[in-house]
Design an enzyme around this catalytic site. Structure first.
Site, PDB file in Angstrom:
ATOM      1  N   ASP A  13     -16.656 -75.636 -54.859  1.00 13.01           N
ATOM      2  CA  ASP A  13     -16.180 -75.908 -56.204  1.00 13.01           C
ATOM      3  C   ASP A  13     -16.947 -74.934 -57.106  1.00 13.01           C
ATOM      4  O   ASP A  13     -18.007 -74.411 -56.738  1.00 13.01           O
ATOM      5  CB  ASP A  13     -16.386 -77.375 -56.624  1.00 13.01           C
ATOM      6  CG  ASP A  13     -15.507 -77.736 -57.823  1.00 13.01           C
ATOM      7  OD1 ASP A  13     -14.976 -76.812 -58.480  1.00 13.01           O
ATOM      8  OD2 ASP A  13     -15.344 -78.937 -58.113  1.00 13.01           O
TER       9      ASP A  13
HETATM   10  C1  BGC Z   1     -13.173 -78.270 -60.825  1.00 11.10           C
HETATM   11  C2  BGC Z   1     -12.190 -77.819 -59.766  1.00 11.10           C
HETATM   12  C3  BGC Z   1     -11.473 -76.581 -60.235  1.00 11.10           C
HETATM   13  C4  BGC Z   1     -12.506 -75.516 -60.537  1.00 11.10           C
HETATM   14  C5  BGC Z   1     -11.906 -74.209 -61.010  1.00 11.10           C
HETATM   15  C6  BGC Z   1     -14.103 -77.149 -61.249  1.00 11.10           C
HETATM   16  O1  BGC Z   1     -14.874 -77.516 -62.346  1.00 11.10           O
HETATM   17  O2  BGC Z   1     -13.935 -79.351 -60.346  1.00 11.10           O
HETATM   18  O3  BGC Z   1     -11.286 -78.838 -59.471  1.00 11.10           O
HETATM   19  O4  BGC Z   1     -10.553 -76.153 -59.276  1.00 11.10           O
HETATM   20  O5  BGC Z   1     -13.373 -75.988 -61.554  1.00 11.10           O
HETATM   21  O6  BGC Z   1     -11.381 -74.337 -62.281  1.00 11.10           O
END
Ligand code: BGC
Length: 765
Positions: free
Chosen positions: A229
């Protein structure tokens, strides 16, 4: 001759490999032009493409894309074919916007309705979430666009989401929190799996070897790559060793240096790096097989699909007969959400829609000659404004029906923070109460991403429609349902509790001192309410229709079956009303007796069936080994046990129409788990254990006295009470009370017996 991935990896320098395992921008992987390796462009999110024009920006207005209903709404359709279709549309838009991989779907469990991000997750049930996710992924990937199944695992709250340590016992992790991932991985092979920010039993998701390598890659046979993530990595080298292939976002020169250094100084085996590089490259080249860009997508067709999807997921929670509307002459539309629709959630999944239906305008289109008035009811900042309530009341009074459009504000529900209660805002509750006091024909239409409580106002409302965060075409979909152009067929994928303190994680949420203990174990959602025999506001699986359905003739493919052969259940469903409609048939399994505690029932199959008035169709639902198995930590595997299982066929978790019973024969011959401290009961219930101790028991019966009960005419007896007293004592402790009649020390005797048991097991193998 084509170069294989292995050959390509062999041609790469250490620096190139180290650079490849970290992103090159916020949304791209590192290209190696010397070797013709392109980069992969990734983009959020689960229900629409959030393609930022500049890959170096983290927040920017994204390119216009269709905003479909968020996962809560899609899930409530219980329609795997619809999810596949939405997946295909997402892929088409991704291709048009040169996106190789979509960052979704999310299959985290709705452990508590308070989780701010529940709108991005499917269900409180892992079977349902897994099936829906697999279908969405297959729809997307079938068109050559990748997905990222997220957030692996146990990212079930926003509170301290980057650091919180979710403490979960092994069985709960397997059965509840990993299960949907497992289904999606095995049935759809997402190109990537995104690790969670949080810790799981003390270890960060990005460094969790047991999850990323042992379970995901080895046990489940996952071929894709694991991506972090955004910002979830703490120690790049440790993460690589644990199985995290790609760190995002990048570039991060210090990370690259650390990897190079670790390989050079021997702390990181280059084979680990090669494995990660290989996994990424396989998908980089797979993505390149589908050319991107060039064509525009058909925005109108996708808007129409978004409208159909939104309607399919809307759940008619209550209806005393006011719906569908019967050509009312005067309609009072009340509530700001009728003019300013709240159709998606805040955070990384936020889409820039191609167009947005105005719910009021869409309603007017279908309202014919009816006079439609509008009052906002509450101000833009959701504060309490008595004059707006007064205005709404006078319009409601003057109308035949009042339609109240209410949205839970994004300041309450969003990625990044959790809710603190389950209520609508005080102003909204006051508005409903005031309007329903003067207008009995009031319909409440709700936009929110997860369960809310309604005890303060539900009785006054004639009907309640849960419209979720319904996507850009939701306004039209609401009108379709209110006027009966679409017969509602959505059913809840999450329980609506009576009050917050009834919810399963209430005593263990959101955690403190960096730790959240999953004290409720397996018992989330309806599993909990079943176990507590607790009433709920609206049950999992509940949803009304404008027609009615009768279930009849439940059949099983066998009355006795071998676990691995599974069982097929069928039931006839008849549309007994006046309107065409769709019913979601749900199949739950209840194990009558089991060694470990089990939820009373668990969803193991479902089907959505469309029926004309008077029509009957037979629905057939297969149940496989896993429908009957539970994860036994003592064996470290999924187990079944001989015995009777009930198959519950229902229209919701609390509306079971038929129960049929079959006898399961387990094909497993599990190894013994007896050990030096096993109780007498353990020895009795283990087949080989019983055989081994039977002579000893006989001897004790014949020779023991005193503690084991008084003599009777048959000689020294072990009475029932004494037997029950002893059952939970370790065998070795029982023997200690009988040393006088033993020829060996108790510990040695138990050791001998254990040797016999394990030798017998090996001989059988
Ligand atoms: C979120 C993800 C997301 C990623 C990219 C993170 O903060 O938890 O679900 O895909 O950011 O935007």
């Amino acid at each position: 001759m084509t170069t294989t991935i292995e050959q390509l990896v062999a041609q790469m320098t250490l620096a190139e490999k180290a650079a490849l395992v970290t992103g090159d921008s916020n949304w791209t992987t590192t290209a190696v032009s010397r070797l013709g390796i392109p980069s992969l462009l990734v983009s959020d999110g689960p229900h629409g493409i959030r393609r930022l024009p500049d890959v170096h920006a983290i927040v920017q207005k994204s390119l216009p894309a269709t905003c479909f209903p968020t996962a809560s709404g899609l899930a409530a359709s219980w329609d795997v074919d619809l999810l596949y279709e939405v997946g295909e549309a997402l892929a088409t838009e991704a291709i048009a916007q040169e996106v190789d991989l979509i960052l979704g779907p999310g299959v985290n469990m709705k452990r508590t309705p308070l989780c701010g991000r529940n709108f991005e997750y499917f269900a409180e049930d892992p079977y349902l979430a897994g099936k829906l996710a697999a279908s969405l992924i297959n729809g997307i990937q079938g068109r050559g666009v990748g997905t990222s199944l997220k957030h692996f695992a146990a990212n079930n709250q926003e509170f301290e989401r980057f650091s919180i340590d979710a403490q979960i016992d092994e069985r709960t992790l397997r059965e509840i929190y990993l299960s949907a991932f497992e289904t999606a991985v095995k049935q759809a092979q997402p190109w990537s799996v995104m690790c969670a920010y949080n810790k799981i039993n003390g270890v960060h998701g990005s460094q969790h070897r047991q999850l990323l390598t042992d379970i995901l890659k080895t046990e489940w046979g996952y071929h894709g790559f694991v991506v972090s993530d955004w910002g979830a990595v703490h120690d790049r080298v440790a993460a690589l060793e644990a199985g995290l292939d790609l760190e995002m976002p990048g570039p991060k020169p210090r990370r690259t240096e650390a990897v190079i250094e670790a390989v050079k100084n021997g702390t990181l085996d280059v084979a680990v790096l090669d494995e990660a590089v290989g996994r990424i490259l396989r998908l980089v080249f797979k993505a390149a097989e589908t050319p991107k860009g060039g064509q525009q997508f058909d925005a109108d067709a996708h808007h129409a699909l978004a409208r159909r999807a939104a309607a399919a997921g809307m759940v008619l929670l209550k209806n005393d007969g006011v719906l569908p509307l019967q050509a009312p002459q005067r309609i009072a539309v009340i509530g700001r959400a009728a003019q300013v629709p709240h159709f998606q959630g805040g955070g990384s999944s936020h889409v820039n829609p191609t167009q947005v239906d105005n719910p009021l305008a869409e309603l007017q289109k279908l309202a014919g000659d009816a006079a439609v008035t509008y009052a906002p009811g509450y101000p833009a900042d959701d504060s309490f404004e008595p004059s707006l309530i007064d205005e709404a009341v006078s319009q409601a009074k003057a109308a035949d029906v009042a339609l109240l459009y209410l949205a839970l504000p994004s300041s309450i529900e969003s990625e990044g923070y959790d809710r603190t209660n389950l209520d609508l805002t005080p102003a909204q509750v006051a508005l409903i109460q005031a309007v329903t006091a003067v207008q009995p024909q009031t319909v409440v239409i709700l936009n929110n991403g997860s369960a809310i409580t309604m005890s303060d106002w539900l009785d006054g409302a004639a009907a309640v429609l849960e419209a979720w965060l319904m996507g850009q075409a939701g306004g039209g979909a609401i009108a379709d349902i209110l006027f009966g152009r679409t017969n509602p067929s959505g059913k809840l994928a999450e329980t609506y509790p009576l009050k917050l303190s009834d919810t399963p994680a209430h005593l263990n949420f959101p955690g403190e001192n960096g730790v959240v203990r999953y004290g409720e174990g397996l018992f989330i959602g309806y599993r909990y309410y079943d176990a507590r025999e607790m009433p709920v506001l609206f049950a999992f699986g509940h949803g009304l229709s404008y027609t009615s359905f009768a279930y009849s003739n439940p059949q099983l493919s066998a009355t006795t079956f071998l676990d691995k052969d599974g069982l097929t259940v069928s039931v006839a469903v008849t549309n007994t009303g006046q309107m065409a409609g769709q019913e979601v048939v749900q199949v739950y399994v209840h194990d009558q007796v089991s060694r470990l505690v089990r939820p009373y029932k668990e969803l193991k199959g479902f089907a959505k069936v469309a029926l004309q008035p008077g029509e009957t169709k037979t629905v057939t639902i297969p149940l496989d080994f896993r429908a009957f198995a539970y994860f036994d930590p003592a064996h470290g595997q999924w187990v079944t046990e001989d015995g009777d299982v009930d198959i519950l066929i229902g229209a919701s978790a609390t509306d079971i129409r038929h129960t049929v019973t079959a006898t399961l024969e387990s094909s497993l011959d599990l190894p013994p788990t007896l050990h030096a401290e096993s109780t007498l009961n353990d020895w009795f219930t283990d087949r080989r254990g019983w055989q081994a101790i039977e002579p000893l028991m006989q001897k004790l019966r014949d020779e023991a006295s005193g503690l084991f009960g008084g003599d009777d005419e048959d000689g020294p007896a072990i009475g029932m009470e004494m037997l029950r007293f002893m059952l939970d004592m370790p065998l070795v402790s029982i023997l200690h009370f009988q040393e006088s009649v033993l020829t060996q020390a108790p510990e040695e005797m138990v050791e001998d017996l254990l040797r016999q048991v394990y030798a017998a097991h090996e001989a059988e193998d």
